[in-house]
Design a protein around this motif. Structure first.
Motif, PDB file in Angstrom:
ATOM      1  N   UNK A   1     -12.448 -49.681  26.447  1.00  0.00           N
ATOM      2  CA  UNK A   1     -11.113 -49.698  25.842  1.00  0.00           C
ATOM      3  C   UNK A   1     -10.601 -48.300  25.505  1.00  0.00           C
ATOM      4  N   UNK A   2     -11.484 -47.315  25.462  1.00  0.00           N
ATOM      5  CA  UNK A   2     -11.048 -45.942  25.202  1.00  0.00           C
ATOM      6  C   UNK A   2     -10.469 -45.275  26.443  1.00  0.00           C
ATOM      7  N   UNK A   3     -10.567 -45.946  27.601  1.00  0.00           N
ATOM      8  CA  UNK A   3     -10.169 -45.314  28.860  1.00  0.00           C
ATOM      9  C   UNK A   3      -9.219 -46.183  29.673  1.00  0.00           C
ATOM     10  N   UNK A   4      -8.452 -47.012  29.006  1.00  0.00           N
ATOM     11  CA  UNK A   4      -7.565 -47.916  29.732  1.00  0.00           C
ATOM     12  C   UNK A   4      -6.458 -47.163  30.470  1.00  0.00           C
ATOM     13  N   UNK A   5      -5.917 -46.119  29.870  1.00  0.00           N
ATOM     14  CA  UNK A   5      -4.874 -45.350  30.557  1.00  0.00           C
ATOM     15  C   UNK A   5      -5.445 -44.629  31.778  1.00  0.00           C
ATOM     16  N   UNK A   6      -6.675 -44.148  31.686  1.00  0.00           N
ATOM     17  CA  UNK A   6      -7.354 -43.521  32.827  1.00  0.00           C
ATOM     18  C   UNK A   6      -7.531 -44.534  33.951  1.00  0.00           C
ATOM     19  N   UNK A   7      -7.926 -45.751  33.594  1.00  0.00           N
ATOM     20  CA  UNK A   7      -8.109 -46.805  34.591  1.00  0.00           C
ATOM     21  C   UNK A   7      -6.778 -47.161  35.247  1.00  0.00           C
ATOM     22  N   UNK A   8      -5.738 -47.319  34.442  1.00  0.00           N
ATOM     23  CA  UNK A   8      -4.417 -47.635  35.001  1.00  0.00           C
ATOM     24  C   UNK A   8      -3.939 -46.540  35.956  1.00  0.00           C
ATOM     25  N   UNK A   9      -4.117 -45.295  35.557  1.00  0.00           N
ATOM     26  CA  UNK A   9      -3.632 -44.165  36.349  1.00  0.00           C
ATOM     27  C   UNK A   9      -4.253 -44.133  37.737  1.00  0.00           C
ATOM     28  N   UNK A  10      -5.547 -44.410  37.821  1.00  0.00           N
ATOM     29  CA  UNK A  10      -6.252 -44.226  39.088  1.00  0.00           C
ATOM     30  C   UNK A  10      -6.447 -45.516  39.886  1.00  0.00           C
ATOM     31  N   UNK A  11      -6.051 -46.648  39.316  1.00  0.00           N
ATOM     32  CA  UNK A  11      -6.215 -47.913  40.041  1.00  0.00           C
ATOM     33  C   UNK A  11      -4.903 -48.633  40.308  1.00  0.00           C
ATOM     34  N   UNK A  12      -3.878 -48.345  39.507  1.00  0.00           N
ATOM     35  CA  UNK A  12      -2.621 -49.074  39.624  1.00  0.00           C
ATOM     36  C   UNK A  12      -2.648 -50.429  38.945  1.00  0.00           C
ATOM     37  N   UNK A  13      -3.755 -50.763  38.292  1.00  0.00           N
ATOM     38  CA  UNK A  13      -3.858 -52.030  37.564  1.00  0.00           C
ATOM     39  C   UNK A  13      -3.061 -51.920  36.270  1.00  0.00           C
ATOM     40  N   UNK A  14      -2.191 -52.876  36.013  1.00  0.00           N
ATOM     41  CA  UNK A  14      -1.425 -52.891  34.769  1.00  0.00           C
ATOM     42  C   UNK A  14      -2.160 -53.739  33.744  1.00  0.00           C
ATOM     43  N   UNK A  15      -2.496 -53.128  32.627  1.00  0.00           N
ATOM     44  CA  UNK A  15      -3.256 -53.812  31.587  1.00  0.00           C
ATOM     45  C   UNK A  15      -2.333 -54.261  30.467  1.00  0.00           C
ATOM     46  N   UNK A  16      -2.671 -55.390  29.888  1.00  0.00           N
ATOM     47  CA  UNK A  16      -1.799 -55.989  28.887  1.00  0.00           C
ATOM     48  C   UNK A  16      -1.744 -55.159  27.613  1.00  0.00           C
ATOM     49  N   UNK A  17      -0.564 -55.126  27.012  1.00  0.00           N
ATOM     50  CA  UNK A  17      -0.379 -54.465  25.719  1.00  0.00           C
ATOM     51  C   UNK A  17      -0.475 -55.464  24.579  1.00  0.00           C
ATOM     52  N   UNK A  18      -0.667 -56.747  24.938  1.00  0.00           N
ATOM     53  CA  UNK A  18      -0.701 -57.797  23.927  1.00  0.00           C
ATOM     54  C   UNK A  18      -2.132 -58.210  23.629  1.00  0.00           C
ATOM     55  N   UNK A  19      -2.352 -58.639  22.397  1.00  0.00           N
ATOM     56  CA  UNK A  19      -3.662 -59.135  22.001  1.00  0.00           C
ATOM     57  C   UNK A  19      -3.898 -60.505  22.616  1.00  0.00           C
TER      58      UNK A  19
END
Length: 266
Positions: free
Chosen positions: A243-261
Protein backbone atom coordinates in the motif's frame (compact mmCIF):
# COMPACT_ATOMS: atom_id res chain seq x y z
CA UNK A 1 24.75 -13.48 -11.78
CA UNK A 2 24.00 -17.02 -10.58
CA UNK A 3 26.43 -16.74 -7.66
CA UNK A 4 25.09 -13.35 -6.57
CA UNK A 5 21.49 -14.47 -6.84
CA UNK A 6 22.21 -17.62 -4.85
CA UNK A 7 23.85 -15.62 -2.07
CA UNK A 8 21.01 -13.11 -1.95
CA UNK A 9 18.30 -15.76 -1.87
CA UNK A 10 20.17 -17.81 0.72
CA UNK A 11 20.56 -14.90 3.10
CA UNK A 12 17.21 -13.30 2.51
CA UNK A 13 14.85 -16.26 2.42
CA UNK A 14 11.63 -16.02 4.39
CA UNK A 15 10.91 -18.84 6.77
CA UNK A 16 7.76 -20.50 7.93
CA UNK A 17 8.29 -20.64 11.66
CA UNK A 18 6.28 -22.94 13.92
CA UNK A 19 3.55 -23.10 11.31
CA UNK A 20 2.43 -25.90 9.06
CA UNK A 21 4.27 -25.95 5.73
CA UNK A 22 2.39 -27.49 2.81
CA UNK A 23 4.01 -28.89 -0.32
CA UNK A 24 1.55 -28.78 -3.21
CA UNK A 25 2.50 -29.18 -6.85
CA UNK A 26 -0.45 -27.11 -8.02
CA UNK A 27 0.57 -23.59 -9.06
CA UNK A 28 -0.38 -20.55 -7.05
CA UNK A 29 -2.13 -18.65 -9.85
CA UNK A 30 -0.77 -15.20 -8.97
CA UNK A 31 2.83 -16.29 -8.37
CA UNK A 32 5.59 -16.29 -10.98
CA UNK A 33 9.17 -17.56 -10.89
CA UNK A 34 12.22 -15.68 -12.19
CA UNK A 35 15.09 -17.50 -13.91
CA UNK A 36 18.47 -16.25 -15.12
CA UNK A 37 19.82 -16.95 -18.65
CA UNK A 38 21.36 -20.24 -17.50
CA UNK A 39 17.99 -21.51 -16.26
CA UNK A 40 18.76 -20.95 -12.57
CA UNK A 41 15.78 -19.94 -10.45
CA UNK A 42 16.56 -16.95 -8.23
CA UNK A 43 13.45 -14.97 -7.19
CA UNK A 44 9.67 -14.88 -7.17
CA UNK A 45 7.22 -12.36 -8.57
CA UNK A 46 3.53 -11.54 -8.32
CA UNK A 47 1.24 -11.32 -11.33
CA UNK A 48 -0.62 -7.99 -11.35
CA UNK A 49 -2.03 -8.21 -14.88
CA UNK A 50 -1.40 -9.91 -18.22
CA UNK A 51 1.59 -7.62 -18.75
CA UNK A 52 2.86 -6.67 -15.27
CA UNK A 53 4.83 -8.57 -12.62
CA UNK A 54 5.70 -7.15 -9.20
CA UNK A 55 8.92 -8.26 -7.53
CA UNK A 56 11.58 -7.13 -5.07
CA UNK A 57 14.02 -4.47 -6.16
CA UNK A 58 16.96 -6.66 -5.15
CA UNK A 59 15.84 -9.26 -7.71
CA UNK A 60 16.63 -7.03 -10.69
CA UNK A 61 19.26 -4.77 -9.13
CA UNK A 62 22.08 -7.25 -9.65
CA UNK A 63 21.90 -7.86 -13.38
CA UNK A 64 21.41 -6.33 -16.81
CA UNK A 65 20.94 -9.77 -18.38
CA UNK A 66 17.64 -10.93 -19.78
CA UNK A 67 15.52 -12.83 -17.28
CA UNK A 68 12.79 -15.38 -17.89
CA UNK A 69 9.40 -15.20 -16.21
CA UNK A 70 7.52 -18.47 -15.76
CA UNK A 71 3.87 -18.45 -14.77
CA UNK A 72 1.57 -21.36 -14.05
CA UNK A 73 4.20 -23.55 -12.38
CA UNK A 74 4.08 -25.50 -9.14
CA UNK A 75 7.43 -27.28 -9.63
CA UNK A 76 10.63 -25.60 -10.76
CA UNK A 77 11.41 -28.42 -13.19
CA UNK A 78 7.86 -28.56 -14.51
CA UNK A 79 7.54 -28.87 -18.29
CA UNK A 80 3.99 -28.93 -19.61
CA UNK A 81 1.46 -26.89 -21.54
CA UNK A 82 0.32 -24.93 -18.45
CA UNK A 83 3.66 -23.13 -18.15
CA UNK A 84 3.93 -19.74 -19.80
CA UNK A 85 7.43 -18.35 -20.36
CA UNK A 86 8.30 -14.76 -21.17
CA UNK A 87 11.76 -13.24 -21.66
CA UNK A 88 12.28 -9.73 -20.29
CA UNK A 89 15.10 -7.35 -21.18
CA UNK A 90 16.59 -4.65 -18.96
CA UNK A 91 14.54 -1.98 -20.76
CA UNK A 92 11.29 -3.50 -19.46
CA UNK A 93 12.26 -3.64 -15.79
CA UNK A 94 11.52 -0.69 -13.52
CA UNK A 95 13.38 -0.50 -10.23
CA UNK A 96 12.02 1.98 -7.68
CA UNK A 97 14.02 5.16 -8.12
CA UNK A 98 15.09 5.36 -4.47
CA UNK A 99 15.85 1.69 -3.84
CA UNK A 100 18.79 1.27 -1.45
CA UNK A 101 20.50 -2.12 -1.36
CA UNK A 102 22.13 -1.36 2.01
CA UNK A 103 18.98 -0.43 3.94
CA UNK A 104 16.43 -2.27 1.76
CA UNK A 105 14.49 0.98 1.41
CA UNK A 106 11.91 0.92 -1.40
CA UNK A 107 12.69 -2.70 -2.25
CA UNK A 108 10.20 -3.01 -5.08
CA UNK A 109 10.21 -3.25 -8.88
CA UNK A 110 7.88 -3.74 -11.82
CA UNK A 111 8.56 -6.08 -14.75
CA UNK A 112 6.64 -5.35 -17.95
CA UNK A 113 5.90 -8.13 -20.42
CA UNK A 114 5.88 -7.31 -24.13
CA UNK A 115 3.97 -10.54 -24.79
CA UNK A 116 0.93 -10.72 -22.48
CA UNK A 117 0.25 -13.75 -20.34
CA UNK A 118 -2.81 -15.80 -21.15
CA UNK A 119 -4.99 -15.76 -18.05
CA UNK A 120 -6.30 -19.21 -17.14
CA UNK A 121 -8.60 -19.65 -14.15
CA UNK A 122 -6.87 -21.52 -11.35
CA UNK A 123 -3.53 -21.56 -13.18
CA UNK A 124 -2.50 -18.01 -14.14
CA UNK A 125 -4.47 -15.16 -12.59
CA UNK A 126 -3.68 -11.64 -11.33
CA UNK A 127 -3.69 -11.01 -7.61
CA UNK A 128 -6.17 -8.58 -6.05
CA UNK A 129 -4.49 -5.27 -5.27
CA UNK A 130 -5.44 -3.05 -2.32
CA UNK A 131 -6.85 0.45 -2.73
CA UNK A 132 -5.38 3.68 -1.41
CA UNK A 133 -7.54 3.80 1.70
CA UNK A 134 -6.47 0.30 2.69
CA UNK A 135 -3.36 2.00 4.06
CA UNK A 136 -5.48 2.90 7.10
CA UNK A 137 -6.14 -0.73 8.00
CA UNK A 138 -4.05 -2.20 10.80
CA UNK A 139 -2.86 -5.59 9.57
CA UNK A 140 -0.66 -6.41 12.55
CA UNK A 141 -1.94 -9.48 14.38
CA UNK A 142 -3.35 -11.04 11.22
CA UNK A 143 -2.05 -14.29 9.75
CA UNK A 144 -0.91 -13.96 6.15
CA UNK A 145 -0.13 -16.47 3.43
CA UNK A 146 3.41 -16.83 2.12
CA UNK A 147 4.71 -19.11 -0.60
CA UNK A 148 7.74 -19.89 -2.69
CA UNK A 149 10.49 -22.34 -3.57
CA UNK A 150 12.85 -21.36 -0.76
CA UNK A 151 15.97 -23.27 0.16
CA UNK A 152 15.73 -26.29 2.40
CA UNK A 153 18.19 -24.84 4.91
CA UNK A 154 21.30 -22.76 5.44
CA UNK A 155 23.84 -25.42 4.48
CA UNK A 156 22.46 -26.21 1.05
CA UNK A 157 22.19 -24.43 -2.28
CA UNK A 158 19.21 -26.58 -3.24
CA UNK A 159 15.77 -25.07 -3.64
CA UNK A 160 12.64 -27.04 -2.95
CA UNK A 161 11.33 -28.22 -6.30
CA UNK A 162 7.70 -28.08 -5.18
CA UNK A 163 6.20 -24.76 -4.19
CA UNK A 164 5.81 -24.33 -0.42
CA UNK A 165 2.81 -22.68 1.24
CA UNK A 166 2.44 -21.54 4.82
CA UNK A 167 1.06 -18.87 7.11
CA UNK A 168 2.88 -16.45 9.35
CA UNK A 169 1.59 -13.79 11.73
CA UNK A 170 2.22 -10.08 11.23
CA UNK A 171 3.50 -8.33 14.35
CA UNK A 172 4.21 -4.76 15.40
CA UNK A 173 6.98 -3.03 13.44
CA UNK A 174 8.72 -2.20 16.71
CA UNK A 175 9.90 -5.81 16.94
CA UNK A 176 11.70 -5.54 13.61
CA UNK A 177 13.08 -2.12 14.52
CA UNK A 178 14.70 -3.57 17.63
CA UNK A 179 16.28 -6.39 15.63
CA UNK A 180 17.26 -4.64 12.38
CA UNK A 181 17.38 -0.96 13.35
CA UNK A 182 15.22 2.09 12.68
CA UNK A 183 17.20 2.99 9.56
CA UNK A 184 16.15 -0.31 7.96
CA UNK A 185 12.57 -0.67 9.22
CA UNK A 186 10.21 2.16 8.35
CA UNK A 187 6.50 2.52 7.73
CA UNK A 188 6.86 0.97 4.28
CA UNK A 189 7.54 -2.45 5.77
CA UNK A 190 5.57 -5.25 7.41
CA UNK A 191 7.07 -7.42 10.14
CA UNK A 192 6.29 -11.09 10.75
CA UNK A 193 7.11 -13.31 13.71
CA UNK A 194 9.30 -16.28 12.79
CA UNK A 195 10.23 -19.06 15.18
CA UNK A 196 12.58 -20.79 12.83
CA UNK A 197 13.95 -23.91 14.41
CA UNK A 198 11.54 -26.53 13.14
CA UNK A 199 10.74 -25.86 9.51
CA UNK A 200 12.53 -25.19 6.21
CA UNK A 201 12.74 -21.85 4.45
CA UNK A 202 9.64 -21.37 2.32
CA UNK A 203 10.10 -18.21 0.31
CA UNK A 204 12.48 -15.88 -1.45
CA UNK A 205 12.60 -12.19 -2.38
CA UNK A 206 9.64 -10.99 -4.43
CA UNK A 207 7.20 -13.64 -3.26
CA UNK A 208 3.59 -12.72 -2.40
CA UNK A 209 2.27 -11.98 1.08
CA UNK A 210 -1.52 -12.22 0.95
CA UNK A 211 -4.67 -12.32 3.02
CA UNK A 212 -8.09 -13.34 1.76
CA UNK A 213 -10.71 -10.70 1.05
CA UNK A 214 -14.04 -11.76 -0.38
CA UNK A 215 -12.60 -15.20 -1.15
CA UNK A 216 -9.75 -13.79 -3.22
CA UNK A 217 -6.10 -13.28 -2.24
CA UNK A 218 -5.36 -9.63 -1.49
CA UNK A 219 -1.73 -8.59 -1.86
CA UNK A 220 -0.41 -6.93 1.31
CA UNK A 221 3.30 -7.24 0.69
CA UNK A 222 6.19 -8.91 -1.07
CA UNK A 223 9.04 -10.75 0.58
CA UNK A 224 12.02 -8.51 1.37
CA UNK A 225 14.34 -10.35 3.75
CA UNK A 226 14.69 -12.61 6.77
CA UNK A 227 17.41 -13.38 9.27
CA UNK A 228 20.94 -12.61 8.01
CA UNK A 229 22.11 -15.28 10.46
CA UNK A 230 20.25 -17.99 8.61
CA UNK A 231 16.96 -19.81 8.41
CA UNK A 232 17.14 -21.32 11.86
CA UNK A 233 17.63 -18.18 13.92
CA UNK A 234 14.62 -16.66 15.66
CA UNK A 235 14.67 -13.34 13.83
CA UNK A 236 11.54 -11.80 12.31
CA UNK A 237 10.90 -11.70 8.58
CA UNK A 238 10.40 -8.40 6.76
CA UNK A 239 8.05 -7.66 3.87
CA UNK A 240 7.64 -4.60 1.66
CA UNK A 241 4.21 -3.05 2.30
CA UNK A 242 2.39 -2.79 -1.03
CA UNK A 243 0.00 0.00 0.00
CA UNK A 244 3.00 2.33 0.30
CA UNK A 245 3.70 1.94 -3.43
CA UNK A 246 0.33 2.14 -5.12
CA UNK A 247 1.22 5.24 -7.15
CA UNK A 248 4.43 3.51 -8.31
CA UNK A 249 2.38 0.49 -9.38
CA UNK A 250 -0.15 2.65 -11.22
CA UNK A 251 2.58 4.61 -13.00
CA UNK A 252 4.36 1.57 -14.41
CA UNK A 253 1.42 -0.77 -15.04
CA UNK A 254 -1.49 1.45 -16.07
CA UNK A 255 -3.68 -0.30 -13.49
CA UNK A 256 -6.15 2.12 -11.90
CA UNK A 257 -6.52 1.46 -8.19
CA UNK A 258 -9.57 2.40 -6.19
CA UNK A 259 -9.58 5.49 -4.00
CA UNK A 260 -12.51 4.12 -2.02
CA UNK A 261 -12.43 1.91 1.04
CA UNK A 262 -13.59 -1.61 0.35
CA UNK A 263 -15.56 -3.70 2.79
CA UNK A 264 -13.10 -6.01 4.48
CA UNK A 265 -14.11 -9.63 4.96
CA UNK A 266 -11.22 -11.57 6.46
Amino acid sequence: MRLIAAVVCSLLAVVAGDLHVVEDVRPIPHQAALFDPSGQFFCSGVILSETAILTAGRCIFWTDDNIEIRAGIGKLDQQDDDIQKRTVSKDNRFLHQTYDILTSADDIAIIKLTEPLKLVEGVVEPVQLPGYLDERIVWEGKSVNISGWGKIGDKTSTYKNEIQRSQIKLVDLDLCKVVYGHNVIGGNKLCAASHLRKHPCTGEPGGPVTIHRQRRPLLLGIVAFGSPKGCHEEWPAVFTRVTAYLSFIEKHTGIELTKKMKKVEL
